[in-house]
Design a protein around this motif. Structure first.
Motif, PDB file in Angstrom:
ATOM      1  N   CYS A 141      54.870  18.183  86.270  1.00 18.61           N
ATOM      2  CA  CYS A 141      53.441  18.322  86.590  1.00 18.61           C
ATOM      3  C   CYS A 141      53.269  18.280  88.096  1.00 18.61           C
ATOM      4  O   CYS A 141      53.393  17.222  88.712  1.00 18.61           O
TER       5      CYS A 141
ATOM      6  N   SER B 268      54.257  21.703  79.557  1.00 19.76           N
ATOM      7  CA  SER B 268      52.904  21.910  79.041  1.00 19.76           C
ATOM      8  C   SER B 268      52.444  23.331  79.337  1.00 19.76           C
ATOM      9  O   SER B 268      52.945  23.989  80.256  1.00 19.76           O
TER      10      SER B 268
ATOM     11  N   GLU C  31      50.363  27.952  83.368  1.00 21.82           N
ATOM     12  CA  GLU C  31      49.244  28.658  83.988  1.00 21.82           C
ATOM     13  C   GLU C  31      49.249  28.479  85.503  1.00 21.82           C
ATOM     14  O   GLU C  31      48.993  29.428  86.257  1.00 21.82           O
ATOM     15  N   LYS C  32      49.540  27.256  85.978  1.00 20.61           N
ATOM     16  CA  LYS C  32      49.587  27.005  87.420  1.00 20.61           C
ATOM     17  C   LYS C  32      50.709  27.804  88.083  1.00 20.61           C
ATOM     18  O   LYS C  32      50.521  28.405  89.152  1.00 20.61           O
TER      19      LYS C  32
ATOM     20  N   GLY D 276      49.491  24.072  80.429  1.00 22.93           N
ATOM     21  CA  GLY D 276      48.755  24.023  81.694  1.00 22.93           C
ATOM     22  C   GLY D 276      49.641  24.271  82.896  1.00 22.93           C
ATOM     23  O   GLY D 276      49.230  24.917  83.868  1.00 22.93           O
TER      24      GLY D 276
END
Length: 422
Positions: free
Chosen positions: A132, A153, A158-159, A155
């Motif tokens: 992360c 993840s 996407e980043k 998310g």
């Protein structure tokens, strides 16, 4: 068979030249008189020859230990490339030594990547091993060519797609067990097996290439047998990716949790056997590990000065110039075994070690005004005086890296002396 690094005089000389030219952050380079000289001998010499100039507390980094550890790693785990976990101890001198010995690096932040790159290390030798990441850190990694990172993840996919679309991904999974580990990283990171198909598909849909699998069985006391189950689990993820029609994976990241003692021998047998059993038919497989404590713990020794004393009957109380808010933060944990020696430079008989004299139950406080800053309780020590010294071994792992400047006191991080052969 891979080439085994050997601690020869020429290798030490190369390290000496490297430190002499690199401007690493240390007070000076300490030359030992012979290969027989111990770190304890070096500390005595520093204190004796520079009694008014020495800044305390200070640490000694023994390059000979670093080389021995690399030799042992290469011998025991010949197919596993070490990626040193910078978070464990980011001391630039240690990073320089490891870089010169061929180590790669596990970085978790922009600052750690910058530090490693400043040594001239190629970005291909860095894995951005943080599932992360801050967006600004992803942008920086993209700008300097650090092109491999971990995720667990949707998310994060996407980043990375938005800020670093050329980055290759390694899927971090959660081992089924972290038996015995004092620090169970699975509580925070890693995908469950039933989440793997979704995460693989998300990366594939985003046009990102998943090149491998990572895991971590936990640190400090983890059961080495857990490596076998985790490697088998990783093999399952390789097969899942293949079944989904994704490009063939090539990287197996077995994480960290390694210690420098006999446990490495035990762990290496299990790891080597599991890789052979589960990945025998995987061509071009690249296996990496992320040792931190293994390389850092035993390479640093801390020297602290007695700055205060109080006697209450048989109980002796001392204050030293480093404590639990500084380099000695690890003494807070029950599993940390304190190895403490004494030097009587402030006593009547100067330069006398205190191994065979009478001991008393002693309490040792750190320098801050917080009573929690207690390093030792009822620890057997000979009677000490002001300006005597306490020397703590195995003080390299998560020590200066976790130290603070609480109450205006600094740790030994700014005062590193490097021991090497002349």
């Amino acid at each position: 068979m891979p080439t085994t690094l050997v601690a020869e005089e020429s290798q030490i000389t190369n390290l000496n030249l490297m430190f002499g030219a690199s401007g690493v952050e240390c007070n000076e380079l300490v030359t030992t008189l012979s290969s027989e000289a111990t770190t304890f001998d070096i500390i005595q010499s520093i204190i004796k020859t520079k009694p008014t100039e020495i800044d305390s507390p200070f640490s000694v980094l023994d390059l000979r230990v670093v080389i021995d550890l690399m030799n042992k790693w290469t011998t025991n785990l010949p197919t596993v490339k070490p990626f040193y976990a910078v978070k464990c101890n980011p001391n630039i001198s240690l990073l320089s030594a490891l870089a010169s010995l061929g180590s790669n690096f596990d970085c978790a932040s922009l600052a750690e990547i910058k530090s490693v790159l400043s040594l001239g290390v190629s970005p291909e030798r860095i894995i951005f091993a943080n599932p992360c990441k801050m967006e600004s850190h992803i942008k920086y990694a993209a700008s300097v060519g650090v092109n491999v990172t971990t995720y667990d993840s949707v998310g994060e996919v996407e980043k990375i797609k938005r800020w670093h679309p050329n980055c290759e991904l390694i899927l971090r999974i959660k081992p089924e067990e972290e038996t015995g580990a004092q620090f169970r990283l699975g509580l925070k990171y890693g995908a469950f097996l039933n989440e793997v198909p979704k995460l693989l598909k998300a990366a594939n849909m985003a046009g990102l290439k998943v090149t491998g699998v990572a895991f971590h069985i936990g640190s400090m006391g983890a059961n080495a047998q857990a490596y076998s189950g985790a490697i088998l689990l990783a093999k399952t993820v390789f097969e899942t990716a293949s079944q989904l029609g994704m490009p063939k994976m090539k990287i197996l990241d077995i994480g960290g949790g390694f210690s420098s003692g006999s446990k490495l021998d035990e762990a290496s047998l299990i790891i080597n056997d599991a890789i052979k059993s589960y990945f025998e038919n995987e061509e071009n497989l690249v296996v990496i590990g992320e040792p931190g404590t293994y390389f850092a713990e035993t390479t640093f020794t801390l020297a602290t000065k007695v700055i205060g004393k109080r006697v209450r009957g048989e109980l002796k109380e001392y204050w030293i110039d480093d404590g639990i808010y500084g380099t000695l933060c690890m003494t807070l944990y029950d599993y940390f075994i304190v190895t403490c020696s004494t030097l009587k430079f402030g006593s009547k008989h100067e330069n006398v070690t205190c191994k065979d004299t009478k001991t008393y139950p002693s309490t040792v406080f750190g320098p801050t005004c917080d009573s929690t800053d207690t390093v030792l309780k009822e620890y057997p020590l000979p009677e000490l005086e002001m300006n005597d010294w306490l020397v703590f071994s195995n003080m390299g792992a998560y020590t200066t890296a976790c130290a603070t400047n609480f109450n205006g006191f600094s740790s030994s991080a700014k005062n590193i002396y490097i021991a090497y052969l002349s």
